[in-house]
Scaffold this active site. Structure first.
Site, PDB file in Angstrom:
ATOM      1  N   ASN A   9       2.956  13.149  -3.002  1.00 48.38           N
ATOM      2  CA  ASN A   9       3.927  12.534  -2.090  1.00 48.38           C
ATOM      3  C   ASN A   9       3.123  11.723  -1.089  1.00 48.38           C
ATOM      4  O   ASN A   9       2.540  12.270  -0.167  1.00 48.38           O
ATOM      5  CB  ASN A   9       4.737  13.637  -1.393  1.00 48.38           C
ATOM      6  CG  ASN A   9       5.648  13.079  -0.309  1.00 48.38           C
ATOM      7  OD1 ASN A   9       5.887  11.882  -0.247  1.00 48.38           O
ATOM      8  ND2 ASN A   9       6.151  13.968   0.541  1.00 48.38           N
ATOM      9  N   TRP A  10       3.097  10.416  -1.311  1.00 49.42           N
ATOM     10  CA  TRP A  10       2.241   9.565  -0.484  1.00 49.42           C
ATOM     11  C   TRP A  10       2.818   9.327   0.910  1.00 49.42           C
ATOM     12  O   TRP A  10       2.129   8.759   1.766  1.00 49.42           O
ATOM     13  CB  TRP A  10       2.022   8.217  -1.163  1.00 49.42           C
ATOM     14  CG  TRP A  10       1.255   8.277  -2.444  1.00 49.42           C
ATOM     15  CD1 TRP A  10       0.741   9.390  -3.052  1.00 49.42           C
ATOM     16  CD2 TRP A  10       0.901   7.163  -3.267  1.00 49.42           C
ATOM     17  NE1 TRP A  10       0.089   9.028  -4.203  1.00 49.42           N
ATOM     18  CE2 TRP A  10       0.178   7.675  -4.365  1.00 49.42           C
ATOM     19  CE3 TRP A  10       1.133   5.792  -3.196  1.00 49.42           C
ATOM     20  CZ2 TRP A  10      -0.320   6.849  -5.377  1.00 49.42           C
ATOM     21  CZ3 TRP A  10       0.639   4.972  -4.194  1.00 49.42           C
ATOM     22  CH2 TRP A  10      -0.081   5.493  -5.270  1.00 49.42           C
ATOM     23  N   LYS A  11       4.097   9.687   1.091  1.00 50.04           N
ATOM     24  CA  LYS A  11       4.761   9.445   2.387  1.00 50.04           C
ATOM     25  C   LYS A  11       4.626   7.957   2.751  1.00 50.04           C
ATOM     26  O   LYS A  11       4.646   7.122   1.865  1.00 50.04           O
ATOM     27  CB  LYS A  11       4.193  10.389   3.446  1.00 50.04           C
ATOM     28  CG  LYS A  11       4.204  11.845   2.956  1.00 50.04           C
ATOM     29  CD  LYS A  11       3.926  12.858   4.010  1.00 50.04           C
ATOM     30  CE  LYS A  11       3.947  14.243   3.363  1.00 50.04           C
ATOM     31  NZ  LYS A  11       3.833  15.326   4.335  1.00 50.04           N
ATOM     32  N   HIS A  94      13.191  16.203   1.577  1.00 51.11           N
ATOM     33  CA  HIS A  94      11.903  16.565   2.180  1.00 51.11           C
ATOM     34  C   HIS A  94      12.119  16.959   3.638  1.00 51.11           C
ATOM     35  O   HIS A  94      12.971  16.387   4.324  1.00 51.11           O
ATOM     36  CB  HIS A  94      10.928  15.389   2.074  1.00 51.11           C
ATOM     37  CG  HIS A  94       9.542  15.773   2.448  1.00 51.11           C
ATOM     38  ND1 HIS A  94       9.146  15.856   3.763  1.00 51.11           N
ATOM     39  CD2 HIS A  94       8.488  16.155   1.693  1.00 51.11           C
ATOM     40  CE1 HIS A  94       7.883  16.254   3.785  1.00 51.11           C
ATOM     41  NE2 HIS A  94       7.461  16.447   2.545  1.00 51.11           N
ATOM     42  N   GLU A  96      10.579  16.251   6.225  1.00 53.60           N
ATOM     43  CA  GLU A  96      10.473  15.136   7.177  1.00 53.60           C
ATOM     44  C   GLU A  96      11.768  14.332   7.220  1.00 53.60           C
ATOM     45  O   GLU A  96      12.160  13.822   8.273  1.00 53.60           O
ATOM     46  CB  GLU A  96       9.261  14.256   6.822  1.00 53.60           C
ATOM     47  CG  GLU A  96       7.957  14.970   7.166  1.00 53.60           C
ATOM     48  CD  GLU A  96       6.786  14.615   6.279  1.00 53.60           C
ATOM     49  OE1 GLU A  96       6.819  13.582   5.590  1.00 53.60           O
ATOM     50  OE2 GLU A  96       5.806  15.399   6.276  1.00 53.60           O
ATOM     51  N   GLU A 167       8.487  24.267   0.182  1.00 55.33           N
ATOM     52  CA  GLU A 167       7.512  23.778   1.159  1.00 55.33           C
ATOM     53  C   GLU A 167       7.783  24.405   2.524  1.00 55.33           C
ATOM     54  O   GLU A 167       8.660  23.938   3.266  1.00 55.33           O
ATOM     55  CB  GLU A 167       7.621  22.255   1.296  1.00 55.33           C
ATOM     56  CG  GLU A 167       7.363  21.509   0.009  1.00 55.33           C
ATOM     57  CD  GLU A 167       6.867  20.091   0.273  1.00 55.33           C
ATOM     58  OE1 GLU A 167       5.758  19.799  -0.144  1.00 55.33           O
ATOM     59  OE2 GLU A 167       7.582  19.319   0.920  1.00 55.33           O
ATOM     60  N   GLY A 173       1.153  19.374   6.261  1.00 56.79           N
ATOM     61  CA  GLY A 173       0.304  18.497   7.055  1.00 56.79           C
ATOM     62  C   GLY A 173      -0.437  19.211   8.172  1.00 56.79           C
ATOM     63  O   GLY A 173      -0.997  18.570   9.056  1.00 56.79           O
ATOM     64  N   SER A 212      -0.053  21.571   2.489  1.00 55.67           N
ATOM     65  CA  SER A 212      -1.524  21.628   2.584  1.00 55.67           C
ATOM     66  C   SER A 212      -2.182  22.168   1.314  1.00 55.67           C
ATOM     67  O   SER A 212      -3.199  22.851   1.382  1.00 55.67           O
ATOM     68  CB  SER A 212      -1.945  22.435   3.816  1.00 55.67           C
ATOM     69  OG  SER A 212      -1.427  21.837   4.999  1.00 55.67           O
ATOM     70  N   GLY A 233       0.770  16.257  -0.359  1.00 59.15           N
ATOM     71  CA  GLY A 233       0.804  15.144   0.586  1.00 59.15           C
ATOM     72  C   GLY A 233      -0.585  14.581   0.799  1.00 59.15           C
ATOM     73  O   GLY A 233      -1.090  13.773   0.016  1.00 59.15           O
ATOM     74  N   GLY A 234      -1.232  15.031   1.873  1.00 60.29           N
ATOM     75  CA  GLY A 234      -2.533  14.489   2.264  1.00 60.29           C
ATOM     76  C   GLY A 234      -3.540  14.378   1.126  1.00 60.29           C
ATOM     77  O   GLY A 234      -4.218  13.351   0.976  1.00 60.29           O
TER      78      GLY A 234
END
Ligand code: PGA
Length: 250
Positions: A9-11, A94, A96, A167, A173, A212, A233-234
């Protein structure tokens, strides 16, 4: 046997040129993957990524989608638009989106049903905040979020056309990961919740862990029997890191 699925998930990261470069670096590193490999990129990168993944085992994903087919919904994208760009997966609900953009369980449900009916595979995100875990209602909450999201789908669709991503919001994150056992236990709870409505579909539906997840902790998490993959993500923003997660890092 459930085939694992690792999705990046590149956001809100990467321009088209950067996106093409990332997947071009990634492709040879994941060519022998034993799992499904997906990259969920911002919509402006669909064309560049679709072109760069031609002939590879990497699949294209989006990060959100509207439930209507078309109309006066400024800023939104429909399932048909995503499909026309080569998108096969779409992240929905998600945390966010829930936290910053007013996404609710009801709208996640509308999006999920629309995605499945259109032939996209939704990656439906659920998870508790820190204070909710501390208050002791993680299990009730994640089952509720999951069952609301799936309302209106058949057991067959739940089994084959949906991915769930558990999640914990406090792990996203932050560098904090749920322990292998915590993640496994909560995913098991989600699976039993699905069983209570959809019966044996619960044994087929794939449930990822996200929060994470990285090359260091992937092995332990993926060794857990309930965990069928990861939403990353990251660690999905660098080809080498993401490829190591895809390899469940040995
Ligand atoms: P993270 O993000 O891996 O950077 O914690 C996961 C996600 O939000 O899907």
């Amino acid at each position: 046997m459930r085939k694992p699925i690792i999705a990046g998930n590149w956001k809100m990261n990467k321009t088209p040129a950067e996106a093409a470069q990332l997947v071009t670096e990634l492709a040879p590193l994941v060519a022998d993957a034993s799992c499904d490999v997906v990259v969920c990129t911002p919509a402006v990168n669909f064309a560049a990524v679709a072109e760069a993944i031609k002939g590879t085992n990497i699949k294209l994903g989006a990060q959100n989608m509207h439930w209507k087919e078309s109309g006066a919904y400024t800023g939104e994208l429909s399932a048909a638009m995503l499909k026309a760009c080569g998108v096969e997966y779409v992240v929905l609900g998600h945390s966010e989106r829930r936290q910053y953009f007013g996404e609710t369980d009801a709208t996640v449900n509308l999006r999920t049903v629309a995605a499945v009916k259109a032939g996209l595979t939704p990656i439906v995100c659920v998870g508790e905040k820190k204070e909710e875990r501390e208050a002791g209602y993680t299990n009730a909450l994640v089952v509720y979020q999951t069952l609301i999201a799936l309302t209106g789908l058949t057991a067959e669709e739940v089994a084959k056309k949906v991915v769930i991503a558990y999640e914990p919001v406090w792990a996203i994150g932050t560098g904090l990961t749920a322990t292998d056992e915590q993640a496994n236990e909560t995913i098991g709870v989600i699976r039993e919740g699905i069983r209570s409505v959809y019966g044996d579909a619960a044994d087929e539906v794939r449930i990822q862990y996200g929060g994470s997840m990285n090359p260091k902790n992937a092995k332990g998490l993926m060794a857990q029997p309930e965990i069928d993959g990861g939403l990353i993500g990251g660690a999905s923003l660098k080809a080498e890191d993401f490829s190591k997660v895809v390899g469940f890092d040995k």
